[in-house]
Design a protein around this motif. Structure first.
Motif, PDB file in Angstrom:
ATOM      1  N   UNK A 286       0.639  -1.356  -0.007  1.00  0.00           N
ATOM      2  CA  UNK A 286      -0.066  -0.044  -0.109  1.00  0.00           C
ATOM      3  C   UNK A 286       0.933   0.977  -0.248  1.00  0.00           C
ATOM      4  N   UNK A 287       0.007   2.223   0.262  1.00  0.00           N
ATOM      5  CA  UNK A 287       0.715   3.380  -0.087  1.00  0.00           C
ATOM      6  C   UNK A 287       0.461   4.363   0.612  1.00  0.00           C
ATOM      7  N   UNK A 288       0.758   5.807   1.135  1.00  0.00           N
ATOM      8  CA  UNK A 288       0.336   6.327   2.077  1.00  0.00           C
ATOM      9  C   UNK A 288       0.963   8.031   1.601  1.00  0.00           C
ATOM     10  N   UNK A 289       0.071   8.926   0.833  1.00  0.00           N
ATOM     11  CA  UNK A 289       0.339  10.354  -0.105  1.00  0.00           C
ATOM     12  C   UNK A 289      -0.458  11.710   0.568  1.00  0.00           C
ATOM     13  N   UNK A 290      -0.003  12.855   0.713  1.00  0.00           N
ATOM     14  CA  UNK A 290      -0.499  13.894   0.830  1.00  0.00           C
ATOM     15  C   UNK A 290      -0.891  13.940   0.262  1.00  0.00           C
ATOM     16  N   UNK A 291      -2.583  14.717  -0.225  1.00  0.00           N
ATOM     17  CA  UNK A 291      -2.965  15.448   0.203  1.00  0.00           C
ATOM     18  C   UNK A 291      -2.881  16.448  -1.596  1.00  0.00           C
ATOM     19  N   UNK A 292      -2.316  17.353   0.417  1.00  0.00           N
ATOM     20  CA  UNK A 292      -2.448  19.164  -0.063  1.00  0.00           C
ATOM     21  C   UNK A 292      -1.416  19.283   1.217  1.00  0.00           C
ATOM     22  N   UNK A 293      -1.229  20.403   1.529  1.00  0.00           N
ATOM     23  CA  UNK A 293       0.327  20.985   2.069  1.00  0.00           C
ATOM     24  C   UNK A 293       0.158  20.605   4.069  1.00  0.00           C
ATOM     25  N   UNK A 294      -1.148  20.714   3.707  1.00  0.00           N
ATOM     26  CA  UNK A 294      -0.578  20.277   5.289  1.00  0.00           C
ATOM     27  C   UNK A 294      -0.694  19.319   5.240  1.00  0.00           C
ATOM     28  N   UNK A 295       0.347  18.965   6.268  1.00  0.00           N
ATOM     29  CA  UNK A 295       1.491  17.178   7.045  1.00  0.00           C
ATOM     30  C   UNK A 295       0.905  17.336   8.009  1.00  0.00           C
ATOM     31  N   UNK A 300      -7.839   9.868  16.425  1.00  0.00           N
ATOM     32  CA  UNK A 300      -8.100   9.366  17.669  1.00  0.00           C
ATOM     33  C   UNK A 300      -8.013   8.091  18.836  1.00  0.00           C
ATOM     34  N   UNK A 301      -8.909   7.755  19.659  1.00  0.00           N
ATOM     35  CA  UNK A 301      -8.608   6.691  20.679  1.00  0.00           C
ATOM     36  C   UNK A 301      -9.441   5.233  20.195  1.00  0.00           C
ATOM     37  N   UNK A 302      -9.641   5.786  18.711  1.00  0.00           N
ATOM     38  CA  UNK A 302     -10.548   4.199  17.985  1.00  0.00           C
ATOM     39  C   UNK A 302      -9.613   3.997  17.622  1.00  0.00           C
ATOM     40  N   UNK A 303      -8.863   4.736  16.536  1.00  0.00           N
ATOM     41  CA  UNK A 303      -8.441   4.422  16.055  1.00  0.00           C
ATOM     42  C   UNK A 303      -8.684   5.569  13.910  1.00  0.00           C
ATOM     43  N   UNK A 304      -9.550   6.121  14.139  1.00  0.00           N
ATOM     44  CA  UNK A 304     -10.093   6.483  13.322  1.00  0.00           C
ATOM     45  C   UNK A 304      -9.001   8.337  13.288  1.00  0.00           C
ATOM     46  N   UNK A 305      -8.682   8.615  11.337  1.00  0.00           N
ATOM     47  CA  UNK A 305      -7.935   9.919  11.592  1.00  0.00           C
ATOM     48  C   UNK A 305      -8.948  11.001  11.120  1.00  0.00           C
ATOM     49  N   UNK A 306      -8.115  12.354  11.433  1.00  0.00           N
ATOM     50  CA  UNK A 306      -8.504  13.181  10.349  1.00  0.00           C
ATOM     51  C   UNK A 306      -7.649  13.558  10.448  1.00  0.00           C
ATOM     52  N   UNK A 307      -7.957  15.238   9.351  1.00  0.00           N
ATOM     53  CA  UNK A 307      -9.770  15.218   8.146  1.00  0.00           C
ATOM     54  C   UNK A 307      -9.288  14.293   7.605  1.00  0.00           C
ATOM     55  N   UNK A 308     -10.416  13.803   7.153  1.00  0.00           N
ATOM     56  CA  UNK A 308     -10.215  12.297   6.051  1.00  0.00           C
ATOM     57  C   UNK A 308      -9.937  13.037   4.221  1.00  0.00           C
ATOM     58  N   UNK A 309      -9.715  13.560   4.410  1.00  0.00           N
ATOM     59  CA  UNK A 309      -9.610  14.668   2.583  1.00  0.00           C
ATOM     60  C   UNK A 309      -8.259  14.775   2.934  1.00  0.00           C
ATOM     61  N   UNK A 310      -7.284  14.711   4.118  1.00  0.00           N
ATOM     62  CA  UNK A 310      -5.823  15.042   3.718  1.00  0.00           C
ATOM     63  C   UNK A 310      -4.696  13.554   3.185  1.00  0.00           C
ATOM     64  N   UNK A 311      -5.392  13.100   3.752  1.00  0.00           N
ATOM     65  CA  UNK A 311      -4.432  11.269   2.668  1.00  0.00           C
ATOM     66  C   UNK A 311      -5.045  10.741   1.748  1.00  0.00           C
ATOM     67  N   UNK A 312      -4.485  10.154   0.815  1.00  0.00           N
ATOM     68  CA  UNK A 312      -4.596   9.290   0.006  1.00  0.00           C
ATOM     69  C   UNK A 312      -3.678   7.959   0.016  1.00  0.00           C
ATOM     70  N   UNK A 313      -5.221   6.800   0.236  1.00  0.00           N
ATOM     71  CA  UNK A 313      -4.019   5.478  -0.122  1.00  0.00           C
ATOM     72  C   UNK A 313      -4.271   5.027  -1.119  1.00  0.00           C
ATOM     73  N   UNK A 314      -3.354   4.819  -1.489  1.00  0.00           N
ATOM     74  CA  UNK A 314      -2.915   3.345  -2.750  1.00  0.00           C
ATOM     75  C   UNK A 314      -2.634   2.147  -1.975  1.00  0.00           C
ATOM     76  N   UNK A 315      -2.981   1.283  -3.418  1.00  0.00           N
ATOM     77  CA  UNK A 315      -2.431  -0.179  -3.093  1.00  0.00           C
ATOM     78  C   UNK A 315      -3.802  -0.941  -2.828  1.00  0.00           C
ATOM     79  N   UNK A 316      -3.065  -1.926  -2.111  1.00  0.00           N
ATOM     80  CA  UNK A 316      -4.054  -2.737  -1.485  1.00  0.00           C
ATOM     81  C   UNK A 316      -5.204  -1.717  -0.560  1.00  0.00           C
TER      82      UNK A 316
END
Length: 333
Positions: A286-295, A300-316
Motif C-alpha cells: 500500500x501507500x500513504x500520500x499527502x493530498x495537500x500542504x497540510x502535513x 483518535x482513541x478508536x483509530x479513526x483519522x482526521x481530516x479524512x481528505x488530507x491523505x490518499x491511500x493506494x495499493x491494498x
C-alpha cells in the motif's frame, strides 16, 4: 457540482464523572417529540433511538473524541463533538430541503443502470466482501453524470442501507458527498481517475448470534486494514504488528518520516514525506500520500483519522471500500 449543506456543528458536553448523556429531541417548528430518531457515535455500533416522548439515553463508552450523530428522516442531520462539559436537554431538528434543486443540471446521456453499476463498484468496492453486500434501497440514490467535467455525482436524502453478510453487519450510511472523476487514456477509453466520498455510518449486528465464519472474516479483514494501521501508528507498534515502511523501494526506519505526539486523548501525526510505501506481513502493498500542504492529521482513541481528505491511500488500502469497513469500536475477540 452540487452544493452540500454542511452539517451544523455543536459541542456535546458531559460530566467527566459520567459517560452517559440523555436529552429530548423535538421538531423545531411544532415542538412535537420525534419518535425513532437515531443517535449514534459515527462509525461504530454505539447508538440508540428516541422513545415516544423523544427521549434518549446513551452510554458514550469512552468516545470523548468522536462525533455523535443525530439523524431523522426528512430532517437536517446534526453532528455533536463529544468533548466538552454541558449538553442541552432539549434538541430541535429542522426539516431538510431537497438537494435536487442544488444540483447544476446538464444533459446526462448515461443510463441509470450504468451509473448505478459504477457507483456500487466504487462505493462497495471490488473485494471478496463486496460480493456479499447488498444495498437495500438503491432507488433512493440519485446519480448524475456531468460530461463537462467527466464526473459522476451521487447523493441520497435517506441513509443508504447496506447488508453485509460477509462481516455480519447492517450499515446505515448517511452519504454527505460522493464523486468519481474520470479521464481518457490514449486509446480514448474512459477510466476512473479519483474517487472521493464522505459520510457517517452506524453499524448494527445482522444476527443476535454471530457465526464463527463471520468472526473469522472480521479478524481477517481487520489485520492489515487502515484501522489496524492507524491504531498501530498511534501506539508506535507498526513493526510489532507486521507493518514495514519504505521510501520508494527501500525500507527505512519505521518512524523516520512520522513525527508522533500525544495530545490529550488524541495522537497528532506529522508526515514528513509526501509519499511513503507500506508493506504488511510481507505481502500486502500500500501507500500513504499527502493530498495537500497540510502535513498533520489526528488519530483518535478508536483509530479513526482526521481530516479524512488530507491523505490518499493506494495499493491494498486504497482498494478497500464500504464492504470492508469494520466499526471503529471493533476489537478482536
Amino acid at each position: 457540482m452540487k452544493k452540500i449543506t454542511f452539517l451544523a456543528l455543536f459541542f456535546l458536553c458531559f460530566s467527566l464523572n459520567s459517560q452517559t448523556i440523555d436529552a429530548y429531541i423535538f421538531d423545531k417548528n411544532t415542538s412535537e417529540p420525534l419518535f425513532g430518531t437515531t443517535i449514534y457515535i459515527d462509525g461504530t455500533t454505539i447508538g440508540t433511538t428516541t422513545n415516544s416522548e423523544g427521549y434518549f439515553e446513551l452510554d458514550l463508552k469512552n468516545s470523548k473524541n468522536s462525533n455523535l450523530i443525530i439523524s431523522f428522516l426528512g430532517y437536517q442531520t446534526q453532528v455533536f463533538e463529544v468533548n466538552s462539559s454541558q449538553f442541552p436537554k432539549n434538541i430541535y431538528l429542522e426539516e431538510s430541503e431537497s438537494q435536487l434543486d442544488e444540483v447544476i443540471v446538464e444533459p446526462d446521456n448515461w443510463s441509470r443502470e450504468r451509473k448505478l453499476r459504477i457507483f456500487k463498484s466504487e462505493f462497495l468496492g471490488k473485494t471478496e466482501a463486496s460480493k456479499y453486500c447488498k444495498i437495500i434501497n438503491e432507488k433512493d440514490i440519485t446519480l448524475i453524470y456531468k460530461a463537462s467535467s467527466n464526473t459522476l455525482i451521487a447523493y441520497s436524502e435517506k441513509p443508504i442501507i447496506i447488508k453485509n453478510k460477509y462481516l455480519g453487519y447492517q450499515i446505515n450510511y448517511n452519504l454527505m458527498d460522493f464523486e468519481i472523476k474520470f479521464n481518457y487514456d490514449t486509446m480514448g477509453l474512459l477510466h476512473t481517475h479519483k474517487v472521493y466520498y464522505v459520510g457517517t455510518s452506524y453499524f448494527t449486528e445482522l444476527h443476535k448470534k454471530t457465526k464463527k465464519k463471520v468472526l473469522k472474516n472480521r479478524a481477517n479483514e481487520y489485520y492489515g486494514s487502515l484501522l489496524h494501521f492507524m491504531r498501530s501508528l498511534a501506539n508506535k507498534r507498526l513493526s510489532e504488528n507486521k507493518f514495514r515502511i519504505f521510501d520508494k523501494s527501500f525500507q527505512i526506519p519505521t518512524y523516520k518520516y512520522f513525527d508522533i505526539t500525544r495530545e490529550d486523548n488524541q495522537t497528532q501525526v506529522t508526515l514528513l514525506k509526501k509519499k511513503l510505501n507500506i508493506l504488511y506481513d510481507q505481502f500486502d502493498q500500500s501507500s500513504i500520500q499527502l493530498q495537500n500542504d497540510n502535513t498533520k492529521f489526528l488519530i483518535d482513541e478508536f483509530g479513526n483519522y482526521s481530516p479524512p481528505n488530507n491523505l490518499i491511500f493506494g495499493g491494498n488500502l486504497g482498494k478497500k471500500r464500504v464492504s470492508n469497513m469494520l466499526p471503529l469500536n471493533f476489537e478482536i475477540k
